[in-house]
Design an enzyme around this catalytic site. Structure first.
Site, mmCIF file in Angstrom:
data_model
loop_
_atom_site.group_PDB
_atom_site.id
_atom_site.type_symbol
_atom_site.label_atom_id
_atom_site.label_comp_id
_atom_site.label_asym_id
_atom_site.label_seq_id
_atom_site.Cartn_x
_atom_site.Cartn_y
_atom_site.Cartn_z
ATOM 1 N N GLY A 1 37.615 -58.322 39.577
ATOM 2 C CA GLY A 1 36.767 -58.749 38.666
ATOM 3 C C GLY A 1 35.327 -58.609 39.242
ATOM 4 O O GLY A 1 34.407 -58.207 38.756
ATOM 5 N N THR B 1 38.212 -49.699 49.727
ATOM 6 C CA THR B 1 38.405 -50.691 49.202
ATOM 7 C C THR B 1 37.370 -51.068 48.087
ATOM 8 O O THR B 1 36.221 -50.952 48.370
ATOM 9 C CB THR B 1 38.414 -51.995 50.064
ATOM 10 O OG1 THR B 1 39.207 -51.639 50.952
ATOM 11 C CG2 THR B 1 38.953 -53.074 49.444
ATOM 12 N N ASP C 1 37.144 -50.268 41.584
ATOM 13 C CA ASP C 1 36.323 -51.275 40.758
ATOM 14 C C ASP C 1 34.890 -50.761 40.664
ATOM 15 O O ASP C 1 34.272 -51.214 39.601
ATOM 16 C CB ASP C 1 36.251 -52.385 41.670
ATOM 17 C CG ASP C 1 37.861 -52.978 41.746
ATOM 18 O OD1 ASP C 1 38.511 -52.862 41.281
ATOM 19 O OD2 ASP C 1 37.951 -53.608 42.892
HETATM 20 O O1 RIB Z 1 40.009 -53.457 44.398
HETATM 21 C C1 RIB Z 1 40.024 -53.923 45.277
HETATM 22 C C2 RIB Z 1 40.044 -55.581 45.378
HETATM 23 O O2 RIB Z 1 41.337 -55.697 45.214
HETATM 24 C C3 RIB Z 1 39.806 -56.320 46.667
HETATM 25 O O3 RIB Z 1 38.477 -56.646 46.718
HETATM 26 C C4 RIB Z 1 40.575 -57.672 46.610
HETATM 27 O O4 RIB Z 1 40.297 -58.712 46.540
HETATM 28 C C5 RIB Z 1 41.653 -57.123 45.518
HETATM 29 O O5 RIB Z 1 41.547 -57.702 44.324
#
Ligand code: RIB
Length: 309
Positions: free
Chosen positions: A41, A240, A244
């Site tokens: 989020g 990572t 998002d």
């Molecule tokens: O999508 C990456 C995220 O997944 C990381 O920041 C970690 O906190 C998990 O929620």
């Protein structure tokens, strides 16, 4: 511009880096450790805000250093923090991220994220409904999704659900979601279609199901054909948070009134730029960075169109 609300998770990310990841029962020496703000989020909110959207965050942290750090970071990132819950009885969510060769494995302990529950959203419903576009992930209780999405649907809001970590979503909720953005490993579990091919799943949900396939780009069904939007190719340092960044950017492009394939292209470019630094948020781009790439691609396309004598 339309207002975006992220209803979701905040974590402290604890990164450990090694050349190879350990096998079960094995101990290895790694070569780097760092901590950063994360949570799907929080990452999506930061991505959307850097790309120029007005973003509010609805979620919970513990009354601890990590929780206050999250609030400070949000404020620096121009994200509205008025609705953050500081919970006495839980620690801020924590994620343990193992990175090797730009790939990652993550374990999340939800902690305070569990308090972004039905009671929490009931409490803020009036403020929630002042937004136009909503982004959810699945690191908060499913009861929140089950309660809030039908209300948002009634109010004709745009609802994006990034179903990660993958969990089954009830059919009547899926029907009310505007855009569902699983990756290629998640869609079968989310849709409860364990044997379904990607093509079958996409065809069942035209202009709704948007499947991200890593280096293979993003796919959706436009009602006539499966559309494939390729990635913007870069050298990745740490992926990572790439998904998002895609979701946050996708929401911003929707808020701008762009067509679905353009929203995906915008998301792909933002996600590509984000993987060039370590940590989920460090490499997230600003609007000018994405606009620059779009401009360069347009010049390349024009050059390709000039007949060569
Ligand atoms: O999508 C990456 C995220 O997944 C990381 O920041 C970690 O906190 C998990 O929620």
């Amino acid at each position: 511009m339309k207002k975006i609300a992220v209803v979701g998770s905040i974590n402290s990310d604890y990164f450990v880096e090694a050349d190879v990841l350990p096998k079960t029962g094995e101990t290895i020496l790694g070569n780097n450790f760092f901590r950063a703000l994360g949570g799907k989020g929080a990452n999506q909110a930061v991505a959307a805000s850097r790309l120029g959207a007005e973003v509010s965050f609805f979620g919970s942290v513990g009354k601890d250093d990590n929780g206050y750090f999250a609030k400070d970071t949000f404020m620096q990132e121009n994200i509205v923090t008025s609705f953050l819950l500081f919970e006495n009885n839980a620690h801020t969510g924590a994620a343990f991220v193992e990175i090797s060769n730009s790939e990652n494995r993550i374990i999340v302990i939800p902690g305070a994220n569990s308090f972004t529950n039905k009671k929490y959203v009931e409490n803020y419903l009036e403020q929630i409904l002042k937004h136009d576009i909503f982004i959810f992930q699945l690191e908060i209780p499913m009861e929140t999704i089950d309660y809030l999405i039908p209300i948002l649907y009634e109010h004709q809001k745009i609802i994006i659900v990034n179903p990660a970590p993958a969990q089954l979503i009830k059919q009547d909720i899926i029907d009310k979601i505007t855009y569902l953005t699983p990756n290629e490993h998640e869609y079968q579990e989310v849709l409860d279609q364990p044997d379904s091919s990607m093509e079958d799943a996409l065809t069942k949900y035209p202009n709704k199901l948007v499947i991200t396939c890593g280096q293979d780009g993003v796919k959706f069904f436009d009602g006539n054909r499966i559309v494939h939007v390729p990635v913007h190719v870069v050298k990745a340092v740490d992926t990572t948070g790439a998904g998002d960044t895609f979701c946050g950017a996708f929401a911003v492009a929707l808020a701008d009134g762009k067509e679905l394939s353009e929203c995906i292209r915008f998301g792909n470019i933002a996600a590509a730029l984000s993987v060039q630094k370590k940590g989920a948020q460090a490499g997230m781009p600003f609007k000018k960075d994405v606009d620059q790439i779009i401009k360069e691609e347009r010049i390349d396309d024009t050059e390709r169109d000039i007949p060569q004598n």
